[in-house]
Design a protein around this motif. Structure first.
Motif, short mmCIF file in Angstrom:
data_model
loop_
_atom_site.label_atom_id
_atom_site.label_comp_id
_atom_site.label_asym_id
_atom_site.label_seq_id
_atom_site.Cartn_x
_atom_site.Cartn_y
_atom_site.Cartn_z
N ARG A 166 22.08 47.49 80.61
CA ARG A 166 21.85 46.10 81.01
C ARG A 166 20.36 45.90 81.32
N HIS B 99 16.99 44.49 83.13
CA HIS B 99 16.60 44.27 84.53
C HIS B 99 15.24 43.58 84.50
N SER C 143 17.13 30.43 87.96
CA SER C 143 18.32 30.22 87.12
C SER C 143 17.94 29.85 85.69
N VAL D 16 16.36 33.04 84.02
CA VAL D 16 17.40 34.02 83.71
C VAL D 16 18.21 33.55 82.50
N ALA D 17 18.54 32.27 82.46
CA ALA D 17 19.28 31.73 81.32
C ALA D 17 18.48 31.89 80.03
N ASP E 82 20.68 37.39 78.44
CA ASP E 82 21.46 38.63 78.41
C ASP E 82 21.99 39.03 79.79
N ASP E 83 22.12 38.09 80.70
CA ASP E 83 22.67 38.34 82.04
C ASP E 83 22.03 39.57 82.71
#
Length: 173
Positions: A2, A4, A90, A93-94, A98-99
């Motif tokens: 994931r 970071h 937000s 991040v969007a 890729d969360d």
């Protein structure tokens, strides 16, 4: 793995870019794969796209394109510097798509320390309006930053010390 992302925000003259460069050097020394994006330059144009074309979110579009390219090469750690990134987490991040795991840091400094840093950056005297805007942003960021944002006072720290504190928050090395 994931992704970071480490968001580093703060007033002009706080040392965001300098700390990111010191962190970059520390990560190279530990052979940690990462990318660095200076967010303040993603929509640097005249007229300012965020004013002239506010609905287009040019900085977010450019961030998305750059991160897509880095991810295609296997990068999963991103250092992103931008004055006000912590206020728009937000949407940023969007844009990454890729969360990612998120670590957000607000670097803080006094007017007395920010002024000579800005003078060095600008190779001499600074426009008083720049220092005024920097002070305004310092207050706004400190007041509006979410509680989850880590705060680091940089007045008495060398860039390598700021970078070491930021690095400790990420568990990257």
């Amino acid at each position: 793995m994931r992704s970071h992302v480490l968001f580093i925000s703060g007033r002009s003259g706080v040392g965001k870019s300098t700390a990111a460069l010191a962190l970059h050097e520390q990560l190279i020394g530990n052979d940690v794969q990462h990318a660095v994006i200076e967010g303040d330059y993603l929509d640097l144009a005249h007229p300012a796209p965020h004013v002239a074309f506010p609905a287009d979110d040019l900085a977010e579009q450019n961030l998305a394109a750059m991160w897509t390219a880095y991810r295609s090469l296997g990068y999963r750690r991103l250092i992103y510097t931008n004055t006000a990134a912590i206020l728009t987490l937000s949407s940023l991040v969007a844009a990454l798509g890729d969360d990612p795991l998120v670590t957000a840091v607000l670097l803080r400094s006094s007017d007395e320390c920010a002024r000579p840093r800005l003078e060095r950056r600008n190779h001499g005297a600074i426009d008083p309006a720049l220092l005024g805007h920097s002070a305004f942003m310092a207050n706004l960021l400190d007041r509006e930053a979410p509680a989850s944002v880590h705060r680091i006072d940089t007045d008495q720290l060398q860039p390598s010390e700021v970078a070491a504190q930021v690095l400790a928050l990420t568990n990257w090395a």
